[in-house]
Design an enzyme around this catalytic site. Structure first.
Site, PDB file in Angstrom:
ATOM      1  N   GLU B  47     -27.064 -20.856  19.640  1.00  0.00           N
ATOM      2  CA  GLU B  47     -26.373 -21.647  18.620  1.00  0.00           C
ATOM      3  C   GLU B  47     -27.359 -22.066  17.522  1.00  0.00           C
ATOM      4  O   GLU B  47     -28.505 -22.417  17.825  1.00  0.00           O
ATOM      5  CB  GLU B  47     -25.819 -22.892  19.327  1.00  0.00           C
ATOM      6  CG  GLU B  47     -25.073 -23.883  18.475  1.00  0.00           C
ATOM      7  CD  GLU B  47     -24.583 -25.080  19.314  1.00  0.00           C
ATOM      8  OE1 GLU B  47     -24.931 -25.163  20.520  1.00  0.00           O
ATOM      9  OE2 GLU B  47     -23.844 -25.909  18.771  1.00  0.00           O
ATOM     10  N   LYS B 118     -17.149 -23.148  15.642  1.00  0.00           N
ATOM     11  CA  LYS B 118     -17.073 -24.006  16.840  1.00  0.00           C
ATOM     12  C   LYS B 118     -15.921 -24.990  16.730  1.00  0.00           C
ATOM     13  O   LYS B 118     -15.847 -25.783  15.783  1.00  0.00           O
ATOM     14  CB  LYS B 118     -18.401 -24.741  16.998  1.00  0.00           C
ATOM     15  CG  LYS B 118     -18.553 -25.528  18.282  1.00  0.00           C
ATOM     16  CD  LYS B 118     -19.989 -26.118  18.354  1.00  0.00           C
ATOM     17  CE  LYS B 118     -20.245 -26.820  19.682  1.00  0.00           C
ATOM     18  NZ  LYS B 118     -21.648 -27.328  19.752  1.00  0.00           N
ATOM     19  N   CYS B 151     -21.319 -23.438  22.976  1.00  0.00           N
ATOM     20  CA  CYS B 151     -21.775 -24.644  23.677  1.00  0.00           C
ATOM     21  C   CYS B 151     -20.625 -25.494  24.208  1.00  0.00           C
ATOM     22  O   CYS B 151     -19.956 -25.078  25.148  1.00  0.00           O
ATOM     23  CB  CYS B 151     -22.698 -25.449  22.760  1.00  0.00           C
ATOM     24  SG  CYS B 151     -23.760 -26.648  23.646  1.00  0.00           S
ATOM     25  N   VAL B 178     -27.589 -29.321  26.223  1.00  0.00           N
ATOM     26  CA  VAL B 178     -28.419 -30.509  26.411  1.00  0.00           C
ATOM     27  C   VAL B 178     -28.117 -31.094  27.787  1.00  0.00           C
ATOM     28  O   VAL B 178     -27.099 -30.770  28.397  1.00  0.00           O
ATOM     29  CB  VAL B 178     -28.141 -31.552  25.303  1.00  0.00           C
ATOM     30  CG1 VAL B 178     -28.448 -30.960  23.931  1.00  0.00           C
ATOM     31  CG2 VAL B 178     -26.712 -32.065  25.356  1.00  0.00           C
ATOM     32  N   MET B 180     -26.575 -33.286  30.604  1.00  0.00           N
ATOM     33  CA  MET B 180     -25.322 -34.045  30.658  1.00  0.00           C
ATOM     34  C   MET B 180     -25.571 -35.405  31.319  1.00  0.00           C
ATOM     35  O   MET B 180     -26.494 -35.548  32.111  1.00  0.00           O
ATOM     36  CB  MET B 180     -24.277 -33.278  31.472  1.00  0.00           C
ATOM     37  CG  MET B 180     -23.796 -32.006  30.819  1.00  0.00           C
ATOM     38  SD  MET B 180     -23.025 -32.273  29.201  1.00  0.00           S
ATOM     39  CE  MET B 180     -21.544 -33.196  29.654  1.00  0.00           C
TER      40      MET B 180
END
Lengths: 277, 277
Positions: B47, B118, B151, B178, B180
């Site tokens: 991304e 997205k 993502c 990232v 969680m």
């Protein structure tokens, strides 16, 4: 809702015997009493826990299936729930108007609360049971809003989305998981993966009670699981082959906060319903 | 379709630098050339691979976002696809009519094929990007039917259901995963769990290309993954912190058989559309 009580869940992993409902109900009762002694408020038992799983003929199905809630299996579980003051979800073979369903009963201290009939039938179940025709109901109980699904239902994300849309906080899964095609027997079960994803993406607790043992050549994989609304295990996975009781305490009052992932994101609110309905 | 060709997928896990598109595109080109040398037919990059991820101001976003397919990043990737005779999917920061999108480009030897924007924006992305407005397109290519998602899109089972309904065979996921909330850093990433479940329940291949490194205080978790249509890894998960190229060969012509789980069950055909639409 911050003052809502914690709920202690128990999943009973055991080995029902095909065609032996008296034996199975006696085992279920003993396990439920043990779970109660360990503090359980809500006890979940496997799929077809009273009858066993691998039916061979329609005559056998007819002999083992019983009405819900009026039949002997449901009546015994309801009486136990009343005596012990707890809630029970159990898979049961159901007879209704001459048809047979792979069903789950929810009962509490005040009696039967609801029935769910498996929507997605697996393999030769299609020969003996009718597909479920009661949708995916969610029941408001003193413990929280409870939904049910059975085994292969969990392969369909729509099952969990429908339960989330109906406000489910605790989803109980009676199951008889079997090995999947191409499953590495040493790896985590895909059944566990699917339910972790479902708990995480829907922000609710999931309690899966599987059976163990091999019945008429069909092996079952155990690995019962109680999942936090984050998708991570609170208890289990249980053994792949041995009976076991899993216990975990959950907090339905905490779900609102758990679903808010950060300032901008809510796991249920972020759905792009404008795109995919 | 039994004679359809195998497809070799590559996922490029690397560390883009925020605000340094020339550097990032040079790294992307080097990695794509290496993947080509290793036999890749379809290369997936992370991304926002050209721009970096952690934007601080709208001015920075405006400076880094470029038109697709007309801008410099897309043009360079399209030229590389033509030179090497392969297909590329890359996350890119897109400018379109004064608006900005977190997008993915699909291009092949004959030029640009399609763009995805997205749908589900994560956290502070909401400050800089508009939500995607191109739905979930699937593109028919010589390699097979290719869909894309980015993502946090993968947290929504509807993303994958929409791609499956449109006939996707290979789903490419540029991502910047990232940590969680409540994730045990030693456990498997929930991102991996979610995509295993999606591949299994939809019966298609998924290739996730994540980034690594920490940018302006935001850590990323690596663990790129190429999944079989059974949900099991064909390659990866990759390192949590180091650049890495994953390679795996898939067979779109085998999907019809993989989706048929047994005599009675088809993972897509068994959906109870009468119950949940």
């Amino acid at each position: 809702m911050a003052d809502r009580a914690d709920v202690t869940l128990a999943c009973i992993q055991f080995e029902p015997i095909i065609g032996e409902p008296d034996h199975n109900l006696a085992r279920m009762e003993a396990h439920i009493r043990e779970a109660h002694a360990r503090g359980a408020d809500l006890v979940v038992l496997p799929e077809l826990a009273d009858s066993g799983y691998v039916f061979e003929t329609m005559e056998e199905t007819a002999r083992l299936a019983r009405p819900i809630p009026g039949g002997a299996s449901a009546a015994r579980l309801c009486a136990l729930a009343a005596e012990l003051g707890l809630h029970i979800v159990s898979g049961l073979a159901e007879e209704a108007g001459g048809d047979f369903y792979n069903s789950a009963l929810l009962c509490g201290p005040d009696g039967p609360i609801g029935t769910y009939r498996k929507l997605h039938l697996w393999n030769r179940e299609n020969l003996f049971f009718k597909p479920g025709n009661l949708g995916l109901p969610v029941f408001d109980t003193p413990l929280g809003r409870i939904g049910m699904a059975i085994c292969y239902d969990g392969w369909f994300p729509e099952t969990f989305r429908a339960l989330a849309a109906a406000g489910a906080e605790i989803v109980c899964i009676p199951t008889n998981w079997v090995p999947m095609p191409e499953q590495d027997p040493e790896a985590e079960a895909m059944a566990n993966v699917l339910h972790k994803a479902a708990a995480h993406s829907n922000g609710f607790y999931i309690a899966c009670a599987d059976r163990v043992g091999t019945e008429r050549g069909q092996p079952f994989i155990g690995q019962s699981l109680i999942l936090d609304a984050t998708g991570w295990p609170l208890a289990g996975p249980a053994s792949r082959s041995a009976p076991e009781i899993l216990i975990a305490t959950v907090t339905p009052g905490a779900l609102r906060a758990k679903r808010q992932l950060n300032e901008f994101n809510n796991i249920l609110g972020d759905r792009r319903t404008d795109v995919y309905g």
